[in-house]
Design a protein around this motif. Structure first.
Motif, PDB file in Angstrom:
ATOM      1  N   TYR A 522    -126.293 -69.757  40.740  1.00 61.77           N
ATOM      2  CA  TYR A 522    -125.021 -69.044  40.920  1.00 61.77           C
ATOM      3  C   TYR A 522    -124.178 -69.149  39.654  1.00 61.77           C
ATOM      4  CZ  TYR A 522    -120.193 -68.425  42.601  1.00 61.77           C
ATOM      5  OH  TYR A 522    -118.884 -68.040  42.750  1.00 61.77           O
ATOM      6  N   THR A 525    -125.674 -67.047  36.807  1.00 58.62           N
ATOM      7  CA  THR A 525    -125.388 -65.625  36.987  1.00 58.62           C
ATOM      8  C   THR A 525    -123.964 -65.299  36.565  1.00 58.62           C
ATOM      9  OG1 THR A 525    -126.909 -65.644  38.882  1.00 58.62           O
ATOM     10  CG2 THR A 525    -125.483 -63.720  38.637  1.00 58.62           C
ATOM     11  N   LYS A 526    -123.030 -66.155  36.959  1.00 52.15           N
ATOM     12  CA  LYS A 526    -121.618 -65.948  36.591  1.00 52.15           C
ATOM     13  C   LYS A 526    -121.432 -66.059  35.081  1.00 52.15           C
ATOM     14  CE  LYS A 526    -118.426 -66.351  39.342  1.00 52.15           C
ATOM     15  NZ  LYS A 526    -117.501 -65.409  39.992  1.00 52.15           N
ATOM     16  N   GLY A 541    -129.535 -63.618  39.093  1.00 55.93           N
ATOM     17  CA  GLY A 541    -129.004 -63.233  40.395  1.00 55.93           C
ATOM     18  C   GLY A 541    -130.092 -62.925  41.401  1.00 55.93           C
ATOM     19  N   LYS A 560    -124.389 -66.257  47.891  1.00 61.43           N
ATOM     20  CA  LYS A 560    -125.325 -65.133  47.894  1.00 61.43           C
ATOM     21  C   LYS A 560    -124.593 -63.807  48.127  1.00 61.43           C
ATOM     22  CE  LYS A 560    -129.702 -67.353  49.057  1.00 61.43           C
ATOM     23  NZ  LYS A 560    -130.927 -67.278  49.862  1.00 61.43           N
ATOM     24  N   GLU A 562    -121.497 -63.115  47.277  1.00 61.78           N
ATOM     25  CA  GLU A 562    -120.776 -62.774  46.050  1.00 61.78           C
ATOM     26  C   GLU A 562    -121.722 -62.229  44.986  1.00 61.78           C
ATOM     27  OE1 GLU A 562    -117.982 -64.911  42.635  1.00 61.78           O
ATOM     28  OE2 GLU A 562    -118.409 -65.973  44.511  1.00 61.78           O
ATOM     29  N   ILE A 563    -122.880 -62.840  44.816  1.00 65.30           N
ATOM     30  CA  ILE A 563    -123.835 -62.381  43.804  1.00 65.30           C
ATOM     31  C   ILE A 563    -124.415 -61.018  44.193  1.00 65.30           C
ATOM     32  CG2 ILE A 563    -126.029 -62.885  42.667  1.00 65.30           C
ATOM     33  CD1 ILE A 563    -123.613 -64.596  41.782  1.00 65.30           C
TER      34      ILE A 563
END
Length: 571
Positions: A522, A525-526, A541, A560, A562-563
């Motif tokens: 997570y 990915t951010k 992601g 999950k 949010e992604i």
């Protein structure tokens, strides 16, 4: 008579202090046991200043191992660690128990150990019947321990001692010490046998079985002489069946321990001769686990060991841990001590062997109460004398006692810091991070080697925007912990400082250390989204969305969601 009473009461207090929890200290049972052991070792050394007159080979080898530990800890900068103080306290207690043997007062400590077993069994049975509360949410019974495993191993050691005392019997000449010992052993045998079963401690059961079989080895051999083939064949089949049943009883747990042993061996081969240091297990294991999963490329492909990965603080195998920490030199020295001590199998030898066998499957000697029983048993074992060594013996015991007193007295002064830490920890719970930074800064010089303290301090520094200082604390904590959350927070610091490559490295380190956690993915990915790399953002992601977490939770679902939303927007 007075000395007998002192030895008996001292033994009872030494053990019972390990079964109490000091509410005012941060760390609960673990820290309470630790400081109780330090205090008990200091008091025992001061009260029993006499040394045995004869020098024995085993004692000489114990002294050599003690000196090696001091030099090793100094060179590896481990003299401020809890593991170091715990270890030297064990040496101090060994000295005390050797003095007790020389004074022919071992029976009174045996009484204390059996009473300790009766007390612990009553706690277990009370919890089983609903009259007490266990110390772990997942288990009905734990005794005074933090989970049922150590409780079962402690009871196994006491159980074998009780069987040994029963086997010795008593002289039928009225009410005497041998009769009292026999009756006490019978009571201890009954309650520990009943209490040992609900602990579900496979290590304890195996240790108790081996210890009792050694006690009755002559009877078993005599019975088997007439039926040798059947006995040997039946014994082999029986042991295979028992081991298979123990394996199937908790299959996932057993597989997890095999994986821990595999990584421990891998970590050992990096520094085989002298080891990683008495306080280096968590760091070395985390590096070995990280290297294994990185080599297996678990980011791109599945691996059957991913579900077994976790934050490990013990090897669940004391001999393996010893070789990893002190190297082949320390392992060989310890093996020589046991070789000299276990050449003759006595009643106390069977107790020691039972706990040694259990130590192959658990973290036996990290628990002071179990170590006390083991050290007492080993100290009572017969050994061969070394001629002309009386004054050398006095010198060795004197040096060991003085060194232990010096270090334990200095360490016991840190007890107040743990009390203040618990008082100030409410700020961390309330998320008042500014107050945490202010108060923890005062405690840092004393608690700078406690990884839980360093994590709370480093996390709080991150929350108040002091990112460089936070990373200093977190990197120090990484030296004492296998928890990947240290790397996650460090990555967040790098992200806040716009140091994206360092942040990515930290997050990947966290992921490979424990790849069944989705939080590092997570964060990766951010991070890639923030620096505008949509290709890598989609890569991490999609891995996250296809990842099955070890423990499903609302937090994982939210990440999950949010992604998924982020990828849909970008695509």
């Amino acid at each position: 008579m007075m000395m007998r009473a002192i030895v008996f009461l001292g033994g009872c207090m030494l053990l019972l202090s390990q079964f109490q929890v000091t509410d005012g200290l941060y760390g609960g049972i673990d820290i309470s046991n630790y400081f109780a052991l330090l205090l008990g070792a200091m008091v025992a050394i001061v009260c029993l200043v006499k040394a045995p007159k004869a020098l024995y080979r085993g004692d000489a080898m114990v002294f050599v191992l003690f000196v090696y530990l001091l030099i090793h800890a100094s060179l590896t900068h481990a003299m401020q660690s809890r593991e170091f103080y715990l270890s030297i306290s064990y040496f101090g207690l060994y000295v005390v128990f050797r003095v007790i043997r020389a004074m022919r007062l071992a029976n009174y400590v045996s009484f204390a150990v059996m009473f300790g077993g009766i007390y612990q069994s009553c706690l277990v049975l009370g919890q089983l019947l609903g009259y007490g509360i266990s110390n772990h949410l997942r288990f009905v019974v734990t005794g005074s321990f933090f989970n049922p495993g150590p409780c079962g191993i402690f009871l196994a050691g006491v159980f074998v001692l009780a069987v040994a005392m029963m086997k010795k019997g008593y002289r039928k000449v009225g009410f005497n010490l041998m009769f009292v010992r026999y009756v006490t052993a019978c009571v201890t045998f009954g309650v520990t046998l009943v209490a040992l079963v609900p602990t579900m401690s496979r290590a304890g059961w195996i240790g108790a079985l081996v210890g009792v079989m050694l006690l009755y080895r002559r009877e078993i051999v005599a019975w088997g002489n007439t039926r040798r083939r059947w006995v040997i064949g039946g014994g082999i089949v029986g042991m295979i069946v028992v081991l298979m049943l123990f394996y199937l009883l908790k299959k996932d747990s057993a597989n997890g321990r095999f994986f821990i042993w595999q990584n421990t061996v891998s970590a050992y081969w990096k520094t085989p001769l002298f080891g990683v240091g008495i306080d280096g297990f968590e760091r070395a294991f985390a590096e070995a686990q990280h290297d294994y999963f990185e080599k297996e490329k678990v980011l791109e492909q599945d691996n059957r060991h991913v579900e077994m990965a976790g934050v490990v603080e013990s090897a669940f195998n004391e001999p393996l841990a010893l070789f990893l920490l002190l190297g082949a030199v320390g392992g060989v020295l310890t093996a020589m001590v046991l070789f000299f001590k276990l050449q003759r199998l006595t009643a106390y030898s069977c107790v020691a062997v039972a706990l040694l066998v259990a130590s192959f499957f658990s973290y036996t000697f990290y628990i002071p109460s179990i170590a006390i029983v083991f050290l007492f048993a080993v100290a009572q074992l017969p050994d061969r004398r070394v001629r002309g060594g009386r004054y050398v013996n006095v010198l060795m015991f004197g040096i060991m006692g003085i060194v232990v007193l010096f270090f334990d007295f200095r360490e016991f002064g840190r007890r107040e810091a743990y009390r203040k830490w618990k008082n100030n920890a409410v700020y961390y719970t309330w998320e008042d991070y500014q107050s945490v930074v202010e108060e923890y800064g005062k405690l840092y010089p004393v608690l700078k080697n406690d990884f839980k303290f360093l994590f709370e301090y480093g996390h709080s520094l991150h929350k108040v925007g002091r990112y460089e200082e936070s990373n200093i604390m977190l990197k120090r904590g990484i030296r004492h912990s296998a928890d990947p959350m240290f790397w996650n927070i460090a990555g967040n610091n790098y992200l806040a400082l716009k140091q994206y490559d360092q942040g990515m490295t930290a997050y990947l380190r966290a992921y490979y250390t424990c790849p069944n956690r989705v939080y590092p993915l997570y964060l990766l990915t951010k991070l890639e989204a923030e620096r505008g790399d949509t290709t890598m953002m989609n890569y991490y992601g999609r891995i996250l969305l296809g990842k099955r977490p070890k423990v499903p939770s609302l937090a994982v679902d939210e990440m999950k969601f949010e992604i998924r939303k982020m990828l849909d927007v970008k695509l």
